[in-house]
Design an enzyme around this catalytic site. Structure first.
Site, PDB file in Angstrom:
ATOM      1  CB  SER A 138     -73.083  -3.378  12.666  1.00  0.00           C
ATOM      2  OG  SER A 138     -72.596  -2.622  13.760  1.00  0.00           O
ATOM      3  CE1 TYR A 148     -78.566  -2.783  14.664  1.00  0.00           C
ATOM      4  CE2 TYR A 148     -76.270  -2.959  15.347  1.00  0.00           C
ATOM      5  CZ  TYR A 148     -77.228  -2.499  14.459  1.00  0.00           C
ATOM      6  OH  TYR A 148     -76.843  -1.752  13.375  1.00  0.00           O
TER       7      TYR A 148
END
Length: 255
Positions: A138, A148
């Site tokens: 990401s 995350y």
């Protein structure tokens, strides 16, 4: 005939990978928890594309399930030529507000499963002299937005190291680093994305098409979208204290 294994194959970017890999003629091994959705997708692809589709139900928070997927990747009788490590999700609350068991489960899916499955696939592919590993990371891997981001940072750097180890072997490793993409991801995480400008959204079919083109070129880090290419370029040169300060302001309570 090539065979591709996709984790998190029933929704979002994973589903789009399955659709496009089948469209180019790859047989598939589809991995996810939801057996009904797996079987529905498998039936759709067998009918529409005429490819062989194997369904492998697995919960990647469970070590025994990860081991079963790793065994499938290591098989010499039915070799896998492309691995797409796509399975993932996000937690709504911040690190200290989550139960540590939830954080451990997130780590198991986003980081540990990627490591274990890349190890199995990398060894098998290297011995055959060809293959590709695509680890879906990401743009968040370049910032400091909770665990995350931390997990995705692991995926990006791990994939870069793996690519160096595999250089010259005929096997490639690519970290795919998308930004905000129209999928079920944010809805499942119960994230309100209504304020995000339209130009910041990526289209999943275009994203996967560009990613596969980058893989064919042997690119190690693939960042889809001009807007995110510019953002990542900036993040790589900005002082880390500045990057951290922006993350702190994003997490500051609004009330």
């Amino acid at each position: 005939m090539s065979t591709s294994l996709v984790t998190g194959a029933t929704a979002g970017i994973g589903r789009e990978f399955a659709l496009q890999l089948a469209a180019r003629g790859d047989d598939l091994v589809l991995v996810a928890r939801d057996v009904a959705r797996l079987e529905a997708l498998a039936a759709e692809l067998r009918t529409s594309r005429g490819v062989e589709v194997e369904v492998l139900s697995a919960d990647l928070t469970r070590r025994e399930d990860v081991a079963r997927v790793a065994d499938r990747l290591a098989s010499s009788d039915a070799p896998v030529d492309v691995l797409v490590n796509n399975a993932g999700y996000s937690l709504k609350k911040s690190f200290l507000d989550n139960e540590v068991s939830d954080e451990e489960a997130l780590f198991d899916v986003l980081s540990r499963a990627v490591l274990v499955l890349s190890h199995a696939a990398g060894r098998a592919m290297r011995s055959r002299g060809h293959g590709a590993i695509i680890n879906v990371s990401s743009v968040a891997s370049f910032i400091t937005s909770g665990t995350y981001s931390a997990n995705k940072a692991f995926v990006t750097v791990f994939t870069e190291g793996l690519a160096s180890e595999l250089a010259g072997s005929g096997v490639t490793a690519t970290a795919l680093c998308p930004g905000f993409t129209h999928t079920e991801f944010h809805e499942r995480a119960e994230l309100d994305m209504s304020r995000l400008p339209k130009f910041m959204w990526l289209d999943a079919p275009r994203l996967v098409r560009d990613a596969l083109a980058d893989v064919d070129k042997g690119k190690v880090v693939s960042v889809p979208g001009r807007q995110y290419k510019a953002i990542v370029t900036a993040l790589r040169v900005l002082p880390r204290p500045l990057v951290r300060s922006r993350a702190r302001s994003a997490h500051r309570p609004s009330g």
